[in-house]
Design an enzyme around this catalytic site. Structure first.
Site, PDB file in Angstrom:
ATOM      1  N   CYS A 128     -21.544  63.817 -82.880  1.00  0.00           N
ATOM      2  CA  CYS A 128     -21.110  63.023 -84.036  1.00  0.00           C
ATOM      3  C   CYS A 128     -21.904  63.481 -85.243  1.00  0.00           C
ATOM      4  CB  CYS A 128     -21.318  61.534 -83.799  1.00  0.00           C
ATOM      5  SG  CYS A 128     -20.353  60.537 -84.969  1.00  0.00           S
ATOM      6  N   CYS A 140     -19.287  59.332 -89.984  1.00  0.00           N
ATOM      7  CA  CYS A 140     -19.159  60.232 -88.827  1.00  0.00           C
ATOM      8  C   CYS A 140     -18.409  61.510 -89.179  1.00  0.00           C
ATOM      9  CB  CYS A 140     -18.468  59.497 -87.684  1.00  0.00           C
ATOM     10  SG  CYS A 140     -19.323  57.978 -87.236  1.00  0.00           S
ATOM     11  N   LYS A 178     -13.271  53.618 -78.648  1.00  0.00           N
ATOM     12  CA  LYS A 178     -14.517  53.203 -79.290  1.00  0.00           C
ATOM     13  C   LYS A 178     -14.177  52.225 -80.397  1.00  0.00           C
ATOM     14  CE  LYS A 178     -18.552  54.750 -81.813  1.00  0.00           C
ATOM     15  NZ  LYS A 178     -19.404  55.872 -82.216  1.00  0.00           N
ATOM     16  N   GLU A 210      -4.985  55.503 -77.287  1.00  0.00           N
ATOM     17  CA  GLU A 210      -6.107  56.405 -77.597  1.00  0.00           C
ATOM     18  C   GLU A 210      -6.542  57.176 -76.350  1.00  0.00           C
ATOM     19  OE1 GLU A 210      -7.792  57.426 -80.129  1.00  0.00           O
ATOM     20  OE2 GLU A 210      -7.564  56.001 -81.777  1.00  0.00           O
ATOM     21  N   LYS A 267     -16.123  51.702 -75.108  1.00  0.00           N
ATOM     22  CA  LYS A 267     -17.390  51.360 -75.753  1.00  0.00           C
ATOM     23  C   LYS A 267     -17.154  50.369 -76.870  1.00  0.00           C
ATOM     24  CE  LYS A 267     -20.754  53.423 -78.779  1.00  0.00           C
ATOM     25  NZ  LYS A 267     -21.005  54.470 -79.705  1.00  0.00           N
ATOM     26  N   TYR A 288     -29.117  51.514 -71.527  1.00  0.00           N
ATOM     27  CA  TYR A 288     -30.546  51.605 -71.849  1.00  0.00           C
ATOM     28  C   TYR A 288     -31.393  50.984 -70.745  1.00  0.00           C
ATOM     29  CZ  TYR A 288     -28.508  52.746 -76.335  1.00  0.00           C
ATOM     30  OH  TYR A 288     -27.763  53.336 -77.323  1.00  0.00           O
TER      31      TYR A 288
HETATM   32  C1  PBG Z   1     -22.348  57.800 -83.022  1.00  0.00           C
HETATM   33  C2  PBG Z   1     -22.648  56.765 -82.014  1.00  0.00           C
HETATM   34  C3  PBG Z   1     -22.982  55.414 -82.210  1.00  0.00           C
HETATM   35  C4  PBG Z   1     -23.277  54.894 -80.955  1.00  0.00           C
HETATM   36  C5  PBG Z   1     -23.095  55.920 -80.037  1.00  0.00           C
HETATM   37  N1  PBG Z   1     -22.680  57.051 -80.715  1.00  0.00           N
HETATM   38  C6  PBG Z   1     -23.147  54.647 -83.458  1.00  0.00           C
HETATM   39  C7  PBG Z   1     -22.017  54.159 -84.238  1.00  0.00           C
HETATM   40  O1  PBG Z   1     -20.850  54.436 -83.976  1.00  0.00           O
HETATM   41  O2  PBG Z   1     -22.342  53.489 -85.232  1.00  0.00           O
HETATM   42  C8  PBG Z   1     -23.720  53.489 -80.695  1.00  0.00           C
HETATM   43  C9  PBG Z   1     -24.430  53.290 -79.390  1.00  0.00           C
HETATM   44  C10 PBG Z   1     -25.154  52.008 -79.275  1.00  0.00           C
HETATM   45  O3  PBG Z   1     -24.987  51.062 -80.078  1.00  0.00           O
HETATM   46  O4  PBG Z   1     -25.915  51.901 -78.321  1.00  0.00           O
HETATM   47  N2  PBG Z   1     -21.125  57.654 -83.649  1.00  0.00           N
END
Ligand code: PBG
Length: 322
Positions: free
Chosen positions: A118, A128, A193, A231, A246, A311
């Site tokens: 990203c 992004c 996402k 998607e 996600k 995590y």
């Molecule tokens: C990058 C990305 C993000 C996360 C994973 N890849 C941030 C976003 O989209 O703002 C978030 C992961 C997390 O909150 O643990 N685009």
């Protein structure tokens, strides 16, 4: 029917409960996100992500050795560059922060190394992709994504995980990987996402909160489950090897539907805010951390996820060893 059938018979002691457990976590399910910051000399902690370190590059070898011997199988790398610019050029620098981390990790361990692809950690505006007067330009951004993919694979990434939600990103990244001699590198697509409030603590770590406006023109509307299916189907058609949902726990319905309708491995990302909620409540004595951690991940696996990006990975391993 009651009184002939009694559900409680099957719960009456620990042995039978163990035997009839339908869903179990396994160490190989887990993928641990790792943060490297190019400008650090020592480990840094972020208030909103208790227990999640940001590492300096100098710690990469030591950390990967420790994680690998603790039983971690896979990691997902994120980088915070020394300098951010409008083009996110740190994301495809030959000796960029993630590229360097990959080389160090792979020389010291047999971890599976996935790299998030990203630009938001690398751009000064926090978006992004490439920003034009009308917003984030999809097709100009794809040109950058191709370069980033090639650069990460050249550095040795075992898996590329594009998270920018540009249209056509999977097709373009697949082509860039194939053309640069990386036909064997799989793509784990952040397909569904959502534009979520649960990414807050991640943005504290990565200093990646977008400055002028939000990400709703590229990330998905949290209200849309059917669109998430589209998607994911598009990404599979474009060549994704694994799809991802996600955040995870607020979107269990999407995971479940993907499991029922699509024949492809599914990853779920338990994001920073999901982690921080449990940590904060546990720190106040309001929740039992171990129990709620395990329950949250079991629920995500039960819904249908094959890969759990979390995590909590190290703490789960400790729990599984008991
Ligand atoms: C990058 C990305 C993000 C996360 C994973 N890849 C941030 C976003 O989209 O703002 C978030 C992961 C997390 O909150 O643990 N685009």
């Amino acid at each position: 029917m009651f009184p002939t059938d009694r559900m409680r018979r099957r719960r009456s002691n620990e042995m039978i409960r163990n035997m009839l457990t339908e869903t179990r976590l396994h160490p190989n399910d887990l993928m641990l996100p790792l943060f490297f910051d190019e400008s650090l000399d020592s480990i840094k902690y972020t208030d909103s992500m208790p227990g999640v370190p940001t590492y300096p590059l100098s710690k990469a070898a030591e950390v990967s050795e420790r994680l690998y011997s603790a039983g971690i199988n896979a990691v997902m790398l994120f980088g915070i560059p020394r300098r951010k610019d409008a083009e996110g050029s740190g994301a495809f620098a030959k000796n960029g922060v993630v590229q360097s981390a990959i080389r160090k990790i792979e020389s010291t361990s047999d971890l599976l190394v996935a790299a998030d692809l990203c630009m938001c950690e690398y751009t000064d505006h926090g978006h992004c992709g490439i920003v034009c007067e009308h917003g984030v330009d999809n097709d100009l951004t794809l040109i950058k994504y191709r370069k980033i993919a090639e650069s990460l694979a050249d550095a040795g990434a075992h898996m590329i995980a594009p998270s920018g939600m540009m249209d056509g990103q999977i097709m373009n990244i697949r082509e860039a990987l194939d053309d640069s001699g990386h036909k064997e590198v799989p793509i784990m697509a952040y397909s569904a996402k959502f534009c979520s409030g649960f990414y807050g603590p991640f943005r504290d770590i990565a200093h990646s909160a977008p400055s002028a406006y939000g990400r709703e023109t590229y990330q998905m509307n949290p209200a849309n489950g059917r669109e998430a299916m589209t998607e994911m189907r598009r990404d599979i058609e474009e060549g994704a090897d694994i799809i991802m949902v996600k955040p995870a726990m607020p979107y269990l319905d999407v995971i479940k539907q993907a499991k029922n309708e699509l024949c492809i491995p599914i990853a779920a990302y338990q994001v920073s805010g999901e982690y921080a909620m449990i940590k904060a409540a546990a720190a106040n004595g309001w929740l039992d951390e171990r129990r709620t951690m395990m329950e949250s991940l079991i629920s995500i696996k039960r819904a249908g996820a094959d890969i759990l990006i979390t995590y909590f990975a190290e703490e789960v391993l400790k729990e599984l060893k008991k």
